[in-house]
Design a protein around this motif. Structure first.
Motif, PDB file in Angstrom:
ATOM      1  N   PHE A  95       0.792  -1.220   0.013  1.00 22.15           N
ATOM      2  CA  PHE A  95       0.029   0.130  -0.144  1.00 22.15           C
ATOM      3  C   PHE A  95       0.857   1.111   0.018  1.00 22.15           C
ATOM      4  CE2 PHE A  95      -3.286  -2.451   2.559  1.00 22.15           C
ATOM      5  CZ  PHE A  95      -3.640  -3.100   1.427  1.00 22.15           C
ATOM      6  N   ASP A  96       1.772   1.069   0.674  1.00 19.46           N
ATOM      7  CA  ASP A  96       2.683   2.441   1.012  1.00 19.46           C
ATOM      8  C   ASP A  96       3.551   2.562  -0.346  1.00 19.46           C
ATOM      9  OD1 ASP A  96       4.091   4.389   2.490  1.00 19.46           O
ATOM     10  OD2 ASP A  96       5.849   3.131   1.939  1.00 19.46           O
ATOM     11  N   LYS A  97       3.915   1.449  -1.282  1.00 18.95           N
ATOM     12  CA  LYS A  97       4.768   1.795  -2.516  1.00 18.95           C
ATOM     13  C   LYS A  97       3.497   2.415  -3.284  1.00 18.95           C
ATOM     14  CE  LYS A  97       8.208  -1.975  -1.797  1.00 18.95           C
ATOM     15  NZ  LYS A  97       8.459  -3.269  -2.298  1.00 18.95           N
ATOM     16  N   PHE A  98       2.393   2.132  -3.473  1.00 23.47           N
ATOM     17  CA  PHE A  98       1.221   2.427  -4.469  1.00 23.47           C
ATOM     18  C   PHE A  98       0.581   3.613  -3.741  1.00 23.47           C
ATOM     19  CE2 PHE A  98       2.799  -1.641  -6.134  1.00 23.47           C
ATOM     20  CZ  PHE A  98       2.818  -1.247  -7.728  1.00 23.47           C
ATOM     21  N   ARG A  99       1.124   4.266  -2.819  1.00 25.09           N
ATOM     22  CA  ARG A  99       0.121   5.381  -2.201  1.00 25.09           C
ATOM     23  C   ARG A  99      -0.382   6.382  -2.960  1.00 25.09           C
ATOM     24  NH1 ARG A  99       5.310   5.931  -0.216  1.00 25.09           N
ATOM     25  NH2 ARG A  99       6.340   7.873  -0.620  1.00 25.09           N
ATOM     26  N   SER A 100       0.292   6.501  -4.283  1.00 27.05           N
ATOM     27  CA  SER A 100      -0.041   7.715  -5.108  1.00 27.05           C
ATOM     28  C   SER A 100      -1.553   7.317  -5.884  1.00 27.05           C
ATOM     29  CB  SER A 100       1.131   8.000  -6.306  1.00 27.05           C
ATOM     30  OG  SER A 100       1.224   6.953  -6.982  1.00 27.05           O
ATOM     31  N   VAL A 101      -1.647   6.117  -5.877  1.00 29.31           N
ATOM     32  CA  VAL A 101      -3.033   5.745  -6.642  1.00 29.31           C
ATOM     33  C   VAL A 101      -3.937   4.753  -5.968  1.00 29.31           C
ATOM     34  CG1 VAL A 101      -2.102   5.483  -8.749  1.00 29.31           C
ATOM     35  CG2 VAL A 101      -2.002   3.520  -7.336  1.00 29.31           C
ATOM     36  N   LEU A 102      -3.652   4.741  -4.284  1.00 32.03           N
ATOM     37  CA  LEU A 102      -4.540   4.092  -3.438  1.00 32.03           C
ATOM     38  C   LEU A 102      -4.802   5.287  -2.406  1.00 32.03           C
ATOM     39  CD1 LEU A 102      -2.569   0.642  -3.036  1.00 32.03           C
ATOM     40  CD2 LEU A 102      -4.704   1.153  -4.469  1.00 32.03           C
ATOM     41  N   VAL A 103      -6.003   4.764  -1.916  1.00 34.47           N
ATOM     42  CA  VAL A 103      -6.592   5.783  -0.926  1.00 34.47           C
ATOM     43  C   VAL A 103      -7.130   4.706   0.391  1.00 34.47           C
ATOM     44  CG1 VAL A 103      -8.640   7.138  -0.053  1.00 34.47           C
ATOM     45  CG2 VAL A 103      -7.610   7.193  -2.208  1.00 34.47           C
ATOM     46  N   VAL A 104      -6.386   4.899   1.356  1.00 29.77           N
ATOM     47  CA  VAL A 104      -6.529   3.990   2.570  1.00 29.77           C
ATOM     48  C   VAL A 104      -7.387   4.713   3.462  1.00 29.77           C
ATOM     49  CG1 VAL A 104      -5.662   2.811   4.503  1.00 29.77           C
ATOM     50  CG2 VAL A 104      -4.195   2.996   2.318  1.00 29.77           C
ATOM     51  N   THR A 105      -8.623   4.067   3.893  1.00 27.33           N
ATOM     52  CA  THR A 105      -9.625   4.741   5.001  1.00 27.33           C
ATOM     53  C   THR A 105      -9.887   3.514   5.951  1.00 27.33           C
ATOM     54  OG1 THR A 105     -11.577   3.585   3.702  1.00 27.33           O
ATOM     55  CG2 THR A 105     -10.715   5.988   3.077  1.00 27.33           C
ATOM     56  N   ASN A 106     -10.147   4.138   7.221  1.00 28.08           N
ATOM     57  CA  ASN A 106     -10.351   3.236   8.505  1.00 28.08           C
ATOM     58  C   ASN A 106     -11.875   3.493   9.071  1.00 28.08           C
ATOM     59  OD1 ASN A 106      -7.678   2.229   9.383  1.00 28.08           O
ATOM     60  ND2 ASN A 106      -7.239   4.261   8.684  1.00 28.08           N
TER      61      ASN A 106
END
Length: 594
Positions: A569-580
């Motif tokens: 997730f950290d490597k592709f953080r520019s195209v991924l949105v992480v929510t909780n």
């Protein structure tokens, strides 16, 4: 799959409230009364009703009181109250509720004004089967004077369809038990004779001294069946759990889910509960709401040994698959037992406790300093107070933050017990990590029309070869509960080791083929995409990046470590949105539904 014990709450004493408030408080799910009627050689008889009418509220006294139709009524003197069956006399109820033989064995439902009657008329003996020969000298059991009977529940006319169905189910269960005992030892005939004799005696006394009395009040202490019906009514109005022993022999168990499933003052709709139970997965855990000793004491003597075995080994730190292995039971059977315990309000579904779990104070938690919960917490955990403990969860916090390497193991065990205690009382909610693919739009790309939002098209508009069973609320059936994890076309294709082989390239391209050209270019422009191993892993997990699957679910389905996923997730953080946020499957048991 589910089988169907209290404060004495009389609905007559409850002021009438708006329907929305009644639905919220659950009073709209309580029956108005329970009625036992019969039909036989003496005609149609109302054997018993509860609550019985108060003598001081007879119609003769109320009829003499003239009222203007324009006077504003108050709740106390309203004649059209919520328990509208009080205006029906015993004779009228016996006439309309004692059905014909043709209607026996079927659901009976009758609506009159603001009252709905629900029952299950039952024949004591099939017609044309009792033939006594006058020439046969052998002794014969007397012809039963009762042909049919029915246990009828009076409900409010606007009662929910699921409540009506549940009340019919209870009426049918009681009828089957009474029919069995009547054929075995004529139990119902004896009880009916006792009720009718008491009614005749009270009628004679009333005619002699002129003092009106209710025969049903005198029937209660002398008739076991009447006390059982009263107990069923009281239980339905309070706990929602009915447990009767008809003739001290046959047990009748019933659960009204509208009453026992409450969170934050609101009841959980049975439909939402059923959807949540169908969405249980092997990585979930079962959290018992009572102690092992208390639960085992409530079980009937003939309960399933598998149920006892599961209760004894159940732990909030074990998922359902581990429970199946420890109990030596099939996973499907574990699912069925878990759903049975949840349906009866004895357990809830949670995610197994571990150090990576993130919890937060529930917005509906009672945080008063001197609440009963605070007193219970101080008694169970001396030296700790509930408000201080809840304050630690004001913001989302992981359990690993409470660990201290210098503390004794007993402190960690006590922390787990306190978290379990708070989860049982819905004071905490668990947050899960969700990932969504969100590629920034290109500068020359035209904006989508208003009726086609960009985010919605990216999340739901593609065919990402995702099985429907992976989305919450859409399992095909309860048969999805198997030992294997949910089938996934993409994850089942194992990518071959060996770096940048042509086969791996083609497979990666196939997995990315469902994306638009702009999205593919955005993903391939990420520096991590230059590593074939990272790109293959991203492509393999692509169908999870829709915001529907939390981190723990991906770990279970793909057999991956948390650190692997977080690194990706950290490597592709520019195209991924992480929510909780909460898991929709188990949030039903943690916070009240909207």
């Amino acid at each position: 799959m589910y089988k169907q014990s209290s404060l004495d709450l009389d609905p007559r004493s409850v002021p009438r409230q708006p329907d929305a408030l009644l639905h919220k408080n659950g009073e709209n799910n309580s029956p108005i009364s329970v009625i036992l009627v019969s039909s036989g050689s003496r005609g149609n008889k109302l054997l018993f009703r509860y609550p019985f009418l108060k003598v001081s509220e007879n119609t003769s006294s109320s009829a003499t009181k003239q009222r203007s139709p324009y006077v504003l009524r108050t709740t106390g003197d309203s004649t059209d109250d919520s328990d509208g069956d009080s205006r029906f006399s015993d004779i009228i109820l016996a006439t309309i509720l004692a059905t014909k033989s043709d209607m026996c064995g079927k659901k009976f439902e009758l609506k009159i004004d603001n009252v709905r009657f629900v029952g299950h008329p039952t024949l004591l003996q099939p017609p044309h089967t009792i033939q006594v020969s006058k020439t046969d000298p052998s002794p014969k059991r007397e012809m039963p004077t009762m042909i049919l009977f029915s246990v009828v529940f009076a409900l409010r006319a606007n009662a929910d369809a699921s409540v009506i169905s549940c009340m019919h189910n209870l009426s049918r269960r009681i009828a089957i038990a009474l029919q069995h005992e009547e054929r075995r030892c004529q139990y119902l005939t004896r009880e009916a004779k006792l009720m009718l004799a008491m009614q005749d005696e009270i009628t004679t006394i009333t005619e002699t001294d002129g003092t009106p009395q209710s025969p049903f009040r005198h029937i209660l202490p002398k008739c076991k069946l009447a006390r059982d019906l009263k107990e069923a009514y009281d239980s339905l109005c309070t706990t929602g759990v009915v447990r009767l022993h008809i003739n001290n022999w046959l047990e009748v168990s019933f659960c009204l889910p509208h009453k026992i499933h409450r969170v934050g003052g609101n009841h959980i709709p049975p439909e939402a509960l059923e959807r949540s139970l169908k969405a249980i997965r092997p990585y979930h855990a079962l959290l018992l709401l009572d102690s092992e000793k208390a639960l085992l004491a409530q079980l009937p003597l003939d309960c399933s040994p598998a149920l006892v075995r599961l209760i004894k080994i159940c732990s909030a730190m074990k998922n359902l698959q581990q429970l199946a292995q420890d109990a030596d039971l099939a996973l499907l059977q574990i699912f069925q037992i878990a759903a049975h315990l949840v349906y009866w309000g004895k357990a809830i579904i949670v995610y197994p406790l571990c150090e990576n779990n993130v919890y937060m104070l529930s917005p509906h938690a009672n945080i008063c300093l001197y609440s009963p919960l605070a007193q219970q917490f101080a008694q169970q955990f001396p030296g700790h107070d509930l408000p201080s403990m809840l304050a630690k969860f004001s913001l989302p916090v992981s359990l690993s933050e409470f660990r201290n390497p210098l503390d004794a193991p007993v402190h960690e065990a006590q922390l787990i017990q306190m978290v379990v205690w708070m989860l049982q009382r819905r004071l905490l909610i668990q947050l899960h990590t969700y990932v969504c693919l969100l590629v920034p739009p290109s500068e020359d790309q035209p904006a989508p029309p208003d009726d086609e939002p960009l985010l919605a098209s990216r999340m739901t508009g593609r065919s990402l070869s995702t099985p429907s069973a992976l989305s919450f609320g859409s399992p095909t059936s309860s048969d999805d509960m198997t030992l294997t994890s949910p089938s996934m076309d993409n994850s089942s294709a194992e990518l071959l080791p060996g770096g940048d082989s042509p086969l791996n390239k083609r497979m990666t391209e196939t997995l990315l083929a469902s994306l638009t050209e702009h999205e593919r270019q955005a993903i391939l422009s990420v520096p991590a995409a230059q590593n074939p191993e990272d790109l293959r892993m991203f492509a393999r997990l692509l169908h999870y990046f829709r915001g529907h699957h939390h981190l723990e679910e991906i770990m279970y389905n793909e057999n991956m470590r948390r650190s692997q996923l977080k690194t990706l997730f950290d490597k592709f953080r520019s195209v991924l949105v992480v929510t909780n946020h909460e898991d929709p499957i188990i949030s039903l048991f943690q916070s009240p539904p909207e």
